[in-house]
Each structure stands twice: as structure tokens, then as C-alpha cells.
Design an enzyme around this catalytic site. Structure first.
Site, PDB file in Angstrom:
ATOM      1  CE  LYS A 108      -0.117  13.556  -9.487  1.00  0.00           C
ATOM      2  NZ  LYS A 108       0.213  12.683  -8.371  1.00  0.00           N
ATOM      3  CE  LYS A 189      -4.539   8.388 -12.822  1.00  0.00           C
ATOM      4  NZ  LYS A 189      -3.346   8.207 -12.023  1.00  0.00           N
ATOM      5  CE  LYS A 192      -4.420   7.017  -3.845  1.00  0.00           C
ATOM      6  NZ  LYS A 192      -3.285   7.624  -4.525  1.00  0.00           N
TER       7      LYS A 192
HETATM    8  P1  TYM Z   1      -1.063   5.775  -6.418  1.00  0.00           P
HETATM    9  O1  TYM Z   1      -1.360   5.982  -4.992  1.00  0.00           O
HETATM   10  O2  TYM Z   1      -1.385   6.887  -7.370  1.00  0.00           O
HETATM   11  O3  TYM Z   1      -1.836   4.495  -6.915  1.00  0.00           O
HETATM   12  C1  TYM Z   1      -1.758   3.238  -6.260  1.00  0.00           C
HETATM   13  C2  TYM Z   1      -1.919   2.135  -7.289  1.00  0.00           C
HETATM   14  O4  TYM Z   1      -3.191   2.251  -7.937  1.00  0.00           O
HETATM   15  C3  TYM Z   1      -3.019   2.312  -9.358  1.00  0.00           C
HETATM   16  N1  TYM Z   1      -4.037   3.226  -9.893  1.00  0.00           N
HETATM   17  C4  TYM Z   1      -4.963   2.839 -10.766  1.00  0.00           C
HETATM   18  N2  TYM Z   1      -5.221   1.663 -11.359  1.00  0.00           N
HETATM   19  C5  TYM Z   1      -6.278   1.618 -12.208  1.00  0.00           C
HETATM   20  N3  TYM Z   1      -7.066   2.693 -12.492  1.00  0.00           N
HETATM   21  C6  TYM Z   1      -6.841   3.893 -11.916  1.00  0.00           C
HETATM   22  N4  TYM Z   1      -7.638   4.926 -12.166  1.00  0.00           N
HETATM   23  C7  TYM Z   1      -5.744   4.015 -11.013  1.00  0.00           C
HETATM   24  N5  TYM Z   1      -5.248   5.042 -10.266  1.00  0.00           N
HETATM   25  C8  TYM Z   1      -4.196   4.533  -9.588  1.00  0.00           C
HETATM   26  C9  TYM Z   1      -1.620   2.886  -9.546  1.00  0.00           C
HETATM   27  O5  TYM Z   1      -1.086   2.549 -10.807  1.00  0.00           O
HETATM   28  C10 TYM Z   1      -0.868   2.246  -8.409  1.00  0.00           C
HETATM   29  O6  TYM Z   1      -0.421   0.946  -8.763  1.00  0.00           O
HETATM   30  N6  TYM Z   1       3.833   6.567  -6.703  1.00  0.00           N
HETATM   31  C11 TYM Z   1       2.838   5.549  -6.450  1.00  0.00           C
HETATM   32  C12 TYM Z   1       3.050   4.822  -5.156  1.00  0.00           C
HETATM   33  C13 TYM Z   1       4.416   4.313  -4.952  1.00  0.00           C
HETATM   34  C14 TYM Z   1       4.968   3.124  -5.485  1.00  0.00           C
HETATM   35  C15 TYM Z   1       6.274   3.041  -4.932  1.00  0.00           C
HETATM   36  C16 TYM Z   1       4.487   2.149  -6.346  1.00  0.00           C
HETATM   37  C17 TYM Z   1       5.341   4.876  -4.132  1.00  0.00           C
HETATM   38  N7  TYM Z   1       6.477   4.115  -4.121  1.00  0.00           N
HETATM   39  C18 TYM Z   1       7.106   1.985  -5.262  1.00  0.00           C
HETATM   40  C19 TYM Z   1       5.340   1.103  -6.654  1.00  0.00           C
HETATM   41  C20 TYM Z   1       6.618   1.017  -6.132  1.00  0.00           C
HETATM   42  C21 TYM Z   1       1.485   6.199  -6.400  1.00  0.00           C
HETATM   43  O7  TYM Z   1       1.337   7.364  -6.109  1.00  0.00           O
HETATM   44  O8  TYM Z   1       0.434   5.327  -6.625  1.00  0.00           O
END
Ligand code: TYM
Length: 321
Positions: A108, A189, A192
Site C-alpha cells: 500500500k 485480489k 474494495k
Molecule cells: P478488510 O476490510 O480488508 O477485509 C474484511 C475481510 O474480508 C477478507 N477479504 C477477502 N476474502 C476473500 N477474498 C478477497 N478478495 C478478500 N478481500 C478481503 C479479509 O481477509 C477480511 O477477513 N484489517 C482488516 C480489518 C480488521 C480486523 C481487525 C480483522 C481490523 N481489525 C481485527 C480481524 C481482527 C481489514 O482491513 O479487512
């Protein structure tokens, strides 16, 4: 056991988030689990405050609409004081080298003119999210496992340096659809925040749009209908999405089609059916601001009360507060 996980409102939720994460949270959810909208994490790159607030609401509605118990969801910034305090304790237990080795940080940071310090320290805030609630299992997609590993190391280090306070968490990755790829570029991947949404199916897209996006997915010039991730990544991605919706294996699914067109039709139909109830419930929640406000307030109160003891112990053990 306490499961905890979150989604960042950096854009609309997509089918990777749904199949790889949110749907599991709803299915596997136990009485002690917590799921939240990590709005503080969306501030690590340039963003629009009005849009952030709107997206946070939308994602809260999506979590509830997906079937997570409404008293198990909250918005991260409602605990900003507790998390800010714990983040500082954990930053002081984390080395600069550890933080800068995070793959997501390196990726990033690359395209950014100005790299916000928060982009470097955000995995530490994520560790605070996890450790504050004494979570033992963190159900995530593939891309988040390194961050959970960091939380694990920080918990162990803090416990051995200052005394046992934190539960040591572990990441739990879904066997299927843990890495849904972009439909227009299957080497990337699904995300969003990708510019131009042709390769991303959002969970609130209407059925016609879902169908159009799936029909225009890039497939590989190869006529063979086989599940081969390296050689035919476009087809493999579609088969994995279908596997995620149907519970069948991608290899078995590949054998049941005789054309790419038929695969795409099946994927579109399966996704539309998968998303139909979620979309209807989310739209009705978004049309009822009072209900969503009540869910948010109750979730924050529960998450805050659960965290009080751990934060107080961590501060005391570290010799502050
Ligand atoms: P985030 O918002 O990027 O993604 C949320 C969840 O979706 C999964 N994910 C995917 N799974 C399959 N294919 C994809 N293309 C894909 N893109 C995203 C991510 O692995 C995630 O499980 N930092 C984290 C959020 C967070 C968090 C936490 C998670 C903040 N605090 C504490 C666990 C524990 C995030 O930005 O996820």
C-alpha cells in the site's frame, strides 16, 4: 472461545469479503463473538469523512443483514479511547522492523506520495482490536493472516515482559473462497478500493449488475474446462466463487460444464441467490436509521464493558495509568 473479526469501510463490501469472511462470521458465530466495522483503519490513506461515515453505516447494516446477531456487532471508533490507549502500549512492544515488514504495508505504501504513519502502525491497532477483547480465534481471509501473526507475537511478548494479560489469538482461514480475485484481472485480489468496479461484485449490487459483471469476467484463452489455478486463473476464480456458493469442490464443478458461458451463467445465478436475502435485509435496515442507531449503541456498550478489565490490567502491568 471468543471469535473476533472486522471489515474496513474503505469501500463497499464485495463478494470476497462475503464468501471469505462475513458469511462465516454469521454461520459460525457463538455467544461470545464480536464483529465490527473498523472505521479507524480506513484513515490510513486519503479519504472523505462524509463517505467514511456513510460506508460505516452501510457495512454495519451488511453485517447484521448477513445474519450476525445484532448485539455482537459494533463500530470500532465507538471504542476509540480504549483502543487508542492499548495501541500505544502495543506500539511500545512492537519493533519498527516488525511493522515495516508487513506485506500489506509495503504494497500500500508503494503507490502513495505521502505515506501516513498510520499505514505503518495500523497492524498494531488491529492487534489492539483483537487483544482488547481477549479474542482467541480470528476468522479472516488470506491477506490478513500476517497481521494476526503480529497480534500473536505482541500478546506473547507483552505477557512475558509484564505478566499474563492477553489471550494469544490465532487466525482461522476459510478452506474455500479465502482469496477471491478481481474478475477483470485475476492476478489481483478483489478489493474494495480498486478504481473502476467492473472486476468487483459488491454485495449490494442489483441482480442485473451482478450478471453483467460475471458475464464480462476475463477467462483464459484455453478451451479446456479444468480447475488449474496457475494456468487458468480466470476460470479457477469463477469456479472458486461457485464452490463458495454451492459447497462443491472446484474440480468437481469444472467437470460439470461444457462451456465458459455455462460456467458464467451458473456463477451469476448462484451469486444472485446467495446475495438476495442479504441485500433485501440490508436495504431495509438502511431505510430505518433508528434501528441501526440502536444496534450500534448496544454493540458499543457491550464491547466497551467487555474490554474494561483487560485494558485496566494491561495499563497496571505496564506501570502506567
Ligand atoms: P478488510 O476490510 O480488508 O477485509 C474484511 C475481510 O474480508 C477478507 N477479504 C477477502 N476474502 C476473500 N477474498 C478477497 N478478495 C478478500 N478481500 C478481503 C479479509 O481477509 C477480511 O477477513 N484489517 C482488516 C480489518 C480488521 C480486523 C481487525 C480483522 C481490523 N481489525 C481485527 C480481524 C481482527 C481489514 O482491513 O479487512
Amino acid at each position: 472461545m471468543t471469535r473476533l473479526s472486522a471489515i474496513t469501510p474503505s469501500g463497499h463490501a464485495h463478494i470476497g469479503n462475503h464468501l471469505g469472511a462475513i458469511r462465516r462470521w454469521a454461520r459460525e458465530g457463538g455467544p461470545g463473538d464480536l464483529y465490527f466495522v473498523s472505521d479507524l483503519h480506513a484513515m490510513t490513506v486519503s479519504y472523505n469523512p462524509t463517505r467514511l461515515r456513510k460506508l460505516s453505516r452501510e457495512l454495519l447494516a451488511v453485517l447484521v443483514a448477513a445474519g450476525i446477531a445484532p448485539d455482537r456487532v459494533f463500530v470500532q471508533s465507538d471504542l476509540v479511547r480504549e483502543l487508542g490507549a492499548l495501541s500505544w502500549l502495543l506500539e511500545c512492544a512492537c519493533s519498527f522492523g516488525e511493522a515495516s515488514r508487513m506485506t500489506q504495508f509495503k504494497q500500500k505504501a508503494e503507490g502513495q506520495g505521502v505515506v501516513r504513519l498510520g499505514l505503518l502502525t495500523y497492524p498494531v491497532l488491529m492487534a489492539a482490536d483483537i487483544l482488547l477483547q481477549r479474542a482467541t480465534e480470528v476468522p479472516v481471509g488470506h491477506d490478513q493472516t500476517q497481521h494476526v501473526e503480529l497480534a500473536r507475537s505482541l500478546a506473547r511478548r507483552f505477557n512475558s515482559t509484564y505478566g499474563e494479560v492477553f489471550a494469544v489469538p490465532r487466525a482461522v482461514v476459510a478452506p474455500m473462497a479465502s482469496r477471491v480475485m478481481d474478475l477483470s484481472d485475476p492476478s489481483r485480489k478483489m478489493s474494495k478500493s480498486t478504481q473502476g468496479a467492473a472486476g468487483t461484485v459488491f454485495v449490494l449490487d442489483d441482480p442485473d449488475l451482478v450478471r453483467r459483471k460475471i458475464r464480462s469476467a476475463v477467462t483464459d484463452g484455453d478451451a479446456r474446462l479444468e480447475y488449474r489455478v496457475a494456468e487458468q486463473p480466470g476460470l479457477a476464480n469463477l469456479l472458486e466463487i461457485l464452490a463458495g456458493c454451492t459447497g462443491k469442490s472446484p474440480v468437481e464443478l469444472a467437470e460439470s460444464f461444457d462451456s465458459y458461458g455455462a460456467v458464467k451463467e451458473a456463477v451469476a445465478e448462484a451469486l444472485i441467490e446467495e446475495l438476495r436475502p442479504l441485500r433485501a435485509r440490508a436495504l431495509s435496515l438502511l431505510a430505518d436509521p433508528a434501528e441501526l442507531d440502536a444496534v450500534r449503541a448496544a454493540g458499543a456498550a457491550l464491547a466497551r464493558s467487555r474490554s474494561e478489565h483487560t485494558l485496566a490490567s494491561a495499563l497496571r502491568m505496564a506501570g502506567v495509568g
